[in-house]
Scaffold this active site. Sequence first.
Site, PDB file in Angstrom:
ATOM      1  NE  ARG A  38      -3.566  -2.221   0.871  1.00 31.38           N
ATOM      2  CZ  ARG A  38      -5.130  -1.999   0.342  1.00 31.38           C
ATOM      3  NH1 ARG A  38      -5.444  -1.090  -0.262  1.00 31.38           N
ATOM      4  NH2 ARG A  38      -6.185  -3.052   0.408  1.00 31.38           N
ATOM      5  CB  ILE A  39       0.284   4.671  -1.883  1.00 29.73           C
ATOM      6  CG1 ILE A  39       1.286   3.840  -2.917  1.00 29.73           C
ATOM      7  CG2 ILE A  39       0.932   5.163  -1.546  1.00 29.73           C
ATOM      8  CD1 ILE A  39       0.865   4.089  -4.448  1.00 29.73           C
ATOM      9  CG  LEU A  40       2.985   3.959   4.405  1.00 27.93           C
ATOM     10  CD1 LEU A  40       4.338   4.295   5.078  1.00 27.93           C
ATOM     11  CD2 LEU A  40       1.785   2.941   4.636  1.00 27.93           C
TER      12      LEU A  40
ATOM     13  CG  ASN B  72       9.563  -0.129   1.481  1.00 26.37           C
ATOM     14  OD1 ASN B  72       9.537  -0.839   1.521  1.00 26.37           O
ATOM     15  ND2 ASN B  72      10.187   0.243   0.079  1.00 26.37           N
TER      16      ASN B  72
ATOM     17  CG  HIS C 205      11.601  -0.637  -4.084  1.00 26.26           C
ATOM     18  ND1 HIS C 205      10.682  -0.298  -4.832  1.00 26.26           N
ATOM     19  CD2 HIS C 205      12.949   0.295  -5.763  1.00 26.26           C
ATOM     20  CE1 HIS C 205      10.363  -0.161  -5.650  1.00 26.26           C
ATOM     21  NE2 HIS C 205      11.333   0.383  -6.498  1.00 26.26           N
TER      22      HIS C 205
ATOM     23  CB  SER D 154      17.402   0.764  -2.182  1.00 27.26           C
ATOM     24  OG  SER D 154      18.056   0.438  -3.992  1.00 27.26           O
TER      25      SER D 154
ATOM     26  CD  GLU E  65       9.348  12.371  -5.598  1.00 23.81           C
ATOM     27  OE1 GLU E  65       9.364  12.290  -6.709  1.00 23.81           O
ATOM     28  OE2 GLU E  65       9.248  13.361  -5.181  1.00 23.81           O
TER      29      GLU E  65
ATOM     30  CG  ASP F  39       9.758   3.470  -4.130  1.00 20.18           C
ATOM     31  OD1 ASP F  39       9.418   3.138  -3.918  1.00 20.18           O
ATOM     32  OD2 ASP F  39       8.816   2.586  -5.483  1.00 20.18           O
TER      33      ASP F  39
ATOM     34  CB  ALA G 200      20.506  -9.088  -1.755  1.00 20.53           C
ATOM     35  CD  GLU G 201      14.247  -7.097  -1.437  1.00 19.06           C
ATOM     36  OE1 GLU G 201      13.079  -7.550  -0.803  1.00 19.06           O
ATOM     37  OE2 GLU G 201      13.897  -7.638  -2.718  1.00 19.06           O
TER      38      GLU G 201
END
Length: 314
Positions: free
Chosen positions: A93-95, A109, A111, A138, A145, A147, A175-176
Site C-alpha cells: 500500500r502507498i502510505l 522500506n 525496495h 535498496s 514521494e 520510493d 539480497a534483501e
Amino acid sequence: MSKAKVAVLISGRGSNMAALLYASRLPDCPYEIVLVTGDKPGAPGLALAEAEGVAVVRLPAYTPKDKGQFYGALHRALERAGVEYIALAGFMRILPGDFIEKWAGRIVNVHPSLLPKYKGLDTHARAIEAKDAAAGCSVHVVTAELDDGPVLGQVEVAVLPDDTAETLAARVLIAEHQLYPRALADYVMRDRTPEAKLARVREIAMALPGAEETTSHGMPCFRVAGGKMFCYFTHDHHGDGIVAIIVKTSGPDEQAQLIDQDPDVYYRPAYFGPSGWIGVRLDTPDTDWDHIADRIELSWKLVAPRKLLGIREF
C-alpha cells in the site's frame, strides 16, 4: 542500552519480516520486533509472527473509502505497542501523507531495485528489458514521494543472460534478507550511540550565548564564557553505565521533587548531587529532546551573567 522498538508492516508471506525478526534475536542487534501487522488480516506472515511469539494486530482489510479509518487504527496500534520505528516489508500500500508526517524519519522500506532506478512496480522486468548488468535492492527512508527517500544501503545482484523476472526476483530477495536487518540496525543506532547523543547535547548547549566546551572530571562539559559550568555529559562515568547530562537545579528541593516525579529519567549524581545538580538520563527508550534542551537552558540561566541573559531574552 535498551533496544529500539520496531513494528513490521506486511501484506503477504513476510519473508523480509522473518529476516528482520531472526536478526533481532542476535545478542548485538540494537532493535526488537514488538509488533507485526498489515493490510490483510489473513496474510501468512501474521501466522508466522504469532508462532514466533511476536504480538500481532489483525486489522480489517480496507477499501478506499475505509482508508482513513484503517490508518487511524494502525497509528493507535503502533502507539499502544510503544513503537519507535516502522519497517515496511512487502506492505503493498502507498502510505498517505498525513500518516508519513506523523512518523517522519521513522519509517523505512526495502525496495527491489537500485534506487533511484525503477521506482514502483515490475522492477526486475524493467532491469532485464534495459539490459542492465546488475539489478539489486535498496533500503530507504520513506517520504511522501514514492520510493524517493534517502537511501540507507544497497546490494547489487548480477543479471544473468537467461534471467526471467522470476529468477532474478528470487536472487534479489536473498539480497534483501541480508541487507535489510543490517541497514535497519545502523539506522536505529544513528542517534542512540553515546557519541550521537553527545553531538546532540553539544548542538543544544553551544547555541546558548557565551557557551564554551571544555573537559572537567573526565567529562565533556559546557561553561559560560570561561566561567561557571552549566552542563556535563556523562557516559559510564565511574562505571555506572549511564548516559546522561548533569545540570543545575535551583537547589536540593527542586532536585528531590524532580527525582520523585520521574525516577526513570532523573537521578542524584555522585559527587554533584549534594550541590543540587541533577542527572537527566539520555539512555531511556523515548528521550524527549525538547525537554533536554529546556533543562540545559534552565541550567545555563542559573549561571549566566546578566548581560548574556539579556541577549537570550532579546
